[in-house]
Design an enzyme around this catalytic site. Structure first.
Site, PDB file in Angstrom:
ATOM      1  N   ARG A  47       0.876  -1.181   0.000  1.00 37.93           N
ATOM      2  CA  ARG A  47       0.000   0.000   0.000  1.00 37.93           C
ATOM      3  C   ARG A  47       0.910   1.226   0.000  1.00 37.93           C
ATOM      4  O   ARG A  47       1.416   1.646   1.044  1.00 37.93           O
ATOM      5  CB  ARG A  47      -0.920  -0.031   1.220  1.00 37.93           C
ATOM      6  CG  ARG A  47      -2.021  -1.088   1.086  1.00 37.93           C
ATOM      7  CD  ARG A  47      -3.016  -0.997   2.207  1.00 37.93           C
ATOM      8  NE  ARG A  47      -2.423  -1.430   3.454  1.00 37.93           N
ATOM      9  CZ  ARG A  47      -2.917  -1.124   4.655  1.00 37.93           C
ATOM     10  NH1 ARG A  47      -3.985  -0.358   4.752  1.00 37.93           N
ATOM     11  NH2 ARG A  47      -2.345  -1.564   5.751  1.00 37.93           N
ATOM     12  N   THR A  48       1.153   1.735  -1.197  1.00 32.63           N
ATOM     13  CA  THR A  48       2.182   2.763  -1.357  1.00 32.63           C
ATOM     14  C   THR A  48       1.874   4.045  -0.608  1.00 32.63           C
ATOM     15  O   THR A  48       2.771   4.785  -0.227  1.00 32.63           O
ATOM     16  CB  THR A  48       2.371   3.079  -2.855  1.00 32.63           C
ATOM     17  OG1 THR A  48       1.104   3.446  -3.404  1.00 32.63           O
ATOM     18  CG2 THR A  48       2.910   1.875  -3.587  1.00 32.63           C
ATOM     19  N   CYS A  49       0.579   4.326  -0.391  1.00 30.57           N
ATOM     20  CA  CYS A  49       0.256   5.574   0.289  1.00 30.57           C
ATOM     21  C   CYS A  49       0.772   5.584   1.718  1.00 30.57           C
ATOM     22  O   CYS A  49       1.150   6.606   2.253  1.00 30.57           O
ATOM     23  CB  CYS A  49      -1.254   5.802   0.266  1.00 30.57           C
ATOM     24  SG  CYS A  49      -2.206   4.415   0.905  1.00 30.57           S
ATOM     25  N   PHE A  50       0.782   4.413   2.342  1.00 30.66           N
ATOM     26  CA  PHE A  50       1.246   4.327   3.723  1.00 30.66           C
ATOM     27  C   PHE A  50       2.588   3.623   3.829  1.00 30.66           C
ATOM     28  O   PHE A  50       3.048   3.343   4.931  1.00 30.66           O
ATOM     29  CB  PHE A  50       0.210   3.586   4.577  1.00 30.66           C
ATOM     30  CG  PHE A  50      -1.143   4.234   4.563  1.00 30.66           C
ATOM     31  CD1 PHE A  50      -1.326   5.485   5.123  1.00 30.66           C
ATOM     32  CD2 PHE A  50      -2.220   3.594   3.973  1.00 30.66           C
ATOM     33  CE1 PHE A  50      -2.581   6.086   5.109  1.00 30.66           C
ATOM     34  CE2 PHE A  50      -3.470   4.195   3.962  1.00 30.66           C
ATOM     35  CZ  PHE A  50      -3.650   5.447   4.525  1.00 30.66           C
TER      36      PHE A  50
END
Length: 989
Positions: free
Chosen positions: A955-958
């Site tokens: 999950r690249t956003c986090f």
């Protein structure tokens, strides 16, 4: 007027007058000094009185009033010096008090306008007078029709002594007054002239009058130690015994075997080979004395027999005067060569005084007060109260006077202080450091120095432009570098004066700083770095406690000086590391009211480390975004969304950007890959920039020049297929910076230098095109002219145009100008300028227009070129062990088998696969600007046990990696590699 006097030490043993002086009807007694001019002769006697003869003429057989008038000062104060002009006599007492006396019968009038100033030198012109104080202040009064007072053009005359402000802070050694012009020489040999200049008597190369002291460039570094002024000519004497003359030469008074005027100082060639020790100018004649030979030489007008050669005709070259001729002496016989000779040149008179007691009157010829090395030890020694009172007086006099401080700590080794210039301060900084260290051990002395410095700082002016007047700004920070009581307050006030300097003074001070030796330059930096830190801490505390008493200048001035010192340091090749300029407390300021922090910090980026600059940039972009929302409450969007197809990413992006309004760049960006699930909370937008950069930099696009050796790109000098392509790429670059994304275009440092207005150099070409750069360096290093000729280089460069190479001239007629040892630096500079500037001028202009549109936050210029490159392109320095140390766990423990297996598999991957993991996790294989130490990601439990139904997901956003609980390394490796190869599927937010 120095044309008729010089230093007079001791009691007179004989007086010789040319022409003869029949007026001594009584023995004047022992004389210590004489001045004569236009029917007036005044003698300061050793008994402390003045004998004054006044008549129509002195000498030449005409008989003036033969009996002298005797003048005594009140309270039996002794007379030290006398000087006379057309209408009055100046009398200087042994206590340093100055009186005026009319030539007609009157009582001496004390010049109360000088207050408690202790005067040490006086000089009279025809109708003006000057006085120099021991504190280094020069005063003038009288007529000013030619500007001879040095007070400017507005004043036609001054009845009372006025301070010559243009020479404030300059430690003067000698002053002299001519008929209507004035001269002064400093302790380091700098010469200043002003007043009438009809015949070039100011030595400035022209005949225009000057109403303010003007530096005589032609006498720079000539080691001038003495000056004498005639009616309309001037003579200067160097420490090496050389004589220069200039001005009116109508009677041969310049000694150049001609009657021509000289506008520039010219050495008297006839005196080469002898060492002149004294010089004196009369109205139209000149005398010099050579101690080694015991001879006086004369030249110029002889109409009254003043040359001492028995004739009444002009003499164009220096010839010796017969001092032993009978009838020429009075008082006693003797060989003049065996005695100490002093010479005086009056209107049409010459006087030679023979002195036997050479050092009997040490108070004559005093100079401004200053610190001598032997005095320092006396100051810090344990003194009895009587001597301590004298020391206190000396300290207060010297350290409350800018001129006295500037005249102290001179670098006398091999006369180095005579080399003072815009680049060389002429002071011994080691002596300053030693003095500072010694007084630090003596609180009593330290307190007195600080009390005096307080007065000095209050008197400082921002108009100083002479290197000698600017010395105080080098000396005082070192003396105050330790945190004494109130020293920070004094440093702050000093900083305020420095910041207020005129541009010429600023430029000169920067030059002096740049030429300081490394340890002394670092001391200056340390002083203002510490002061900035202290002031910022005070402001933070005051603001936190709601004490609104801080002053912006308290912190802004030392910070501004620190920034200038940083720029000096960068121009000189970064002699000290950048971290020496960082002020850690500035990070706390970013939590204060934003506009105050911006106002203080934006102009001084050198005090910010990389972390602080990134934080400042974050605050700036957040302000821009929030202001957009506040100003457009009715229909403002909190984000700008780009809807693009992965398969047509470049085309879709250009369409979107072209259609966007300027206001749409202010909200933060989110990217939606059409047809793909997920919400962009950081990952897809980073992937968006990564893919775009890869496609735009592909060689087949022919957008950029590709440099195979360096793997870098540069703008193409040929017209691109899409006219606005560089504008669009610049727009994309700006969007990346504004949205904190990495756009890893492989640009050289030169691009970021151009963006921040830093000049590019040959080193930049070496980075972009190493072979080309090395060839140019070889041209620069070549020592033999014939090899340069063999190279057959000229001022041209080859460029691609329409598939072929054409020659471009680097300057007018460049094809016909060969490169030689004398012009090769110009050639290389022109070559580098063409590659990085001229050949891509329009392309870069379009790029910057797009960049500024894409990045509405304006404070990105706080970044240095190398920092801006790191922020936009990211790091490529990988530390995989640090990555493991930074990892956090959710649902796992570091000791779990799955975690151990993961790291075992990871560290066993090839380097490229490890980079792929970063791209899988974040959308780019680059490390953010903060470095790997700040790169933190989380591994969490997928809570799945069946490997056939679950793969590693990022999950690249986090920056979170979700792992199923596999215990087998082989299975984990297989699934992990599969995920990396298909990260578009598994790397979604």
């Amino acid at each position: 007027m120095p044309r008729r006097r010089g230093p007079r030490h001791g009691a007179a043993s004989s007086l010789l007058f040319f022409p003869k002086a029949p007026f001594f009807q009584e023995d004047p007694g022992p004389i210590r000094q004489i001045s004569c001019w236009r029917g007036c002769l005044a003698a300061a006697k050793t008994d402390g009185t003045v004998a004054l003869w006044v008549g129509a003429q002195l000498g030449g057989g005409r008989s003036p009033a033969g009996m002298p008038r005797h003048i005594k000062l009140k309270n039996n104060v002794k007379v030290n010096l006398v000087d006379c002009e057309t209408s009055h006599l100046l009398i200087l007492s042994s206590e340093g008090k100055l009186s005026e006396h009319g030539l007609v019968k009157s009582e001496p009038r004390l010049l109360k306008e000088l207050g408690n100033k202790q005067i040490i030198q006086i000089a009279c012109g025809d109708h003006h007078s000057m006085a120099l104080s021991k504190g280094g202040e020069l005063f003038s009064w009288g007529q000013n029709e030619h500007g001879q007072l040095g007070l400017g053009r507005e004043i036609s005359a001054a009845r009372e002594p006025q301070l010559v402000q243009a020479l404030e802070g300059i430690p003067l050694a000698k002053i002299a007054a001519g008929g209507s012009h004035s001269m002064a020489v400093s302790l380091s040999g700098s010469v200043y002239s002003w007043g009438k200049n009809t015949f070039g008597q100011l030595g400035l190369g022209h005949t225009e009058d000057r109403n303010s002291p003007t530096y005589v460039n032609a006498l720079e570094h000539k080691k001038t130690v003495f000056i004498s002024c005639g009616g309309e000519h001037t003579a200067v004497l160097s420490k090496d015994g050389l004589v220069c003359t200039f001005g009116a030469g109508c009677h041969g008074q310049l000694g150049h075997n001609s009657t021509r005027n000289e506008l520039f100082p010219r050495f008297v060639a006839e005196l080469f080979g002898v060492r002149v020790s004294e010089v004196a100018c009369g109205r139209w004649h000149t005398l010099v004395y050579v101690t080694d030979l015991g001879k006086v030489y004369s030249f110029g007008s002889g109409s009254e027999g003043q040359l001492g050669n028995g004739r009444k005709c002009d003499q164009l070259i220096p010839l010796p005067v017969d001092l032993t001729e009978k009838g020429r002496k009075s008082n006693q016989e003797g060989s003049a060569s065996e005695e100490n000779i002093k010479i005086i040149a009056g209107d049409n008179q010459s006087i030679v005084i023979s002195l036997k007691e050479k050092n009997s009157c040490a108070s004559l010829n005093q100079t401004v007060a200053r610190i001598e090395e032997e005095e320092i030890d006396k100051w810090v020694s344990d003194l009895d109260p009587k001597h301590w009172r004298n020391v206190r007086q000396d300290i207060n006099l010297i350290f409350s006077s800018v001129a006295c401080v500037n005249g102290s700590f001179l670098n006398k080794s091999q006369d180095k202080h005579f080399r003072t210039s815009q680049e060389v301060a002429g002071i011994n900084m080691s002596a300053v450091l030693l003095f500072s260290a010694k007084i630090a051990e003596k609180p009593k002395v330290c307190t007195e120095v600080l009390n005096a410095v307080r007065k000095l700082v209050e008197s400082l002016r921002s108009s100083a432009t002479s290197p000698e007047a600017l010395r105080v700004f080098l000396i005082m920070p070192v003396i105050l570098r330790k945190p004494y009581l109130q020293s920070d307050t004094l440093l702050s006030q000093l900083a305020g004066v420095i910041v207020g300097l005129q541009p010429e003074g600023w430029q000169m001070l920067e030059s002096l700083w740049s030429n300081l030796d490394f340890p002394f330059f670092k001391d200056v930096v340390d002083v203002y770095q510490r002061l900035s830190s202290v002031k910022i801490s005070c402001i933070i505390e005051q603001m936190r406690s709601f004490e609104r008493v801080y002053r912006h200048g308290d912190v802004a001035c030392p910070l501004q000086i620190l920034q200038v010192l940083y720029e000096v340091n960068s121009r000189t090749g970064f002699r000290i590391q950048e971290k020496n300029f960082y002020v850690p407390e500035v990070k706390k300021m970013l939590h204060l009211p934003v506009f105050f922090a911006f106002e203080v910090l934006i102009p001084v980026p050198c005090v910010l480390d990389m972390e602080a600059k990134i934080l400042l940039h974050d605050v700036d972009r957040c302000i821009v975004s929030q202001m957009h929302i506040l100003l457009n409450l009715d229909g403002a969007s909190t984000v700008t969304q780009l809807n693009v197809r992965r398969q047509h990413l470049v085309q879709d992006t250009w369409v979107c950007i072209r259609n966007m309004q300027a206001a749409q760049f202010r909200p933060f960006l989110i990217v939606d890959f059409i047809g793909e699930p997920g919400i962009d909370d950081g990952g897809p937008s980073q992937e968006f920039f990564t893919i775009l950069v890869r496609e735009l930099c592909a060689p087949e696009t022919q957008i950029f020049q590709q440099f195979e050796e360096s793997h870098l790109i540069w703008f193409s000098s040929q017209a691109p297929a899409e006219e606005d392509i560089y504008f669009l790429i610049g727009n994309l670059f700006g969007m990346a910076l504004y949205n904190k994304k990495i756009a890893a275009f492989p640009f050289p440092l030169a691009l970021f230098k151009k963006m921040t207005n830093v000049p590019v150099t040959l080193e930049d070409l070496k980075e972009l095109s190493p072979v080309e750069g090395r060839c140019l360096q070889a041209v620069l290093d070549e020592q033999y002219d014939d090899i340069l000729e063999i190279m057959m280089l000229d001022f041209t460069v080859m460029k691609e145009e329409g598939g072929s190479k054409v020659s471009v001239e680097l300057k007018d007629n460049g094809a016909n100008i060969p490169v030689t040892k004398y012009n090769r630096q110009e050639y290389i500079d022109a070559y580098v300028n063409y590659i990085f500037n001229d050949s891509v001028e329009e392309q870069f202009k379009d790029f910057m227009c797009g960049f500024l549109r894409g990045c509405p936050a304006k404070n990105w210029k706080v970044f240095l070129p190398v920092e801006l490159r790191i922020v936009l392109l990211g790091h490529t320095k990988y530390n995989w062990e640090q990555l493991e140390k930074n990892a956090k766990y959710n649902g796992y423990e570091e000791s779990d088998e799955t975690i151990k297996n993961f790291w075992a598999v990871f560290h066993d991957l090839p380097e490229e696969k490890k980079k792929d993991f970063l791209a899988f996790l974040t959308g780019t294989d680059r490390i953010p600007s903060q470095g790997m130490e700040r790169f933190v990601f989380t591994i969490e439990d997928a809570r799945k046990e069946d490997p056939d139904q679950w793969y590693p997901v990022a999950r690249t956003c986090f920056q979170t990696l979700t792992l199923p609980r596999y215990s087998n390394q082989d299975v984990l490796r297989k699934m992990f590699l599969f995920a990396l190869e298909h990260y578009e599927k598994f790397g979604l937010s």
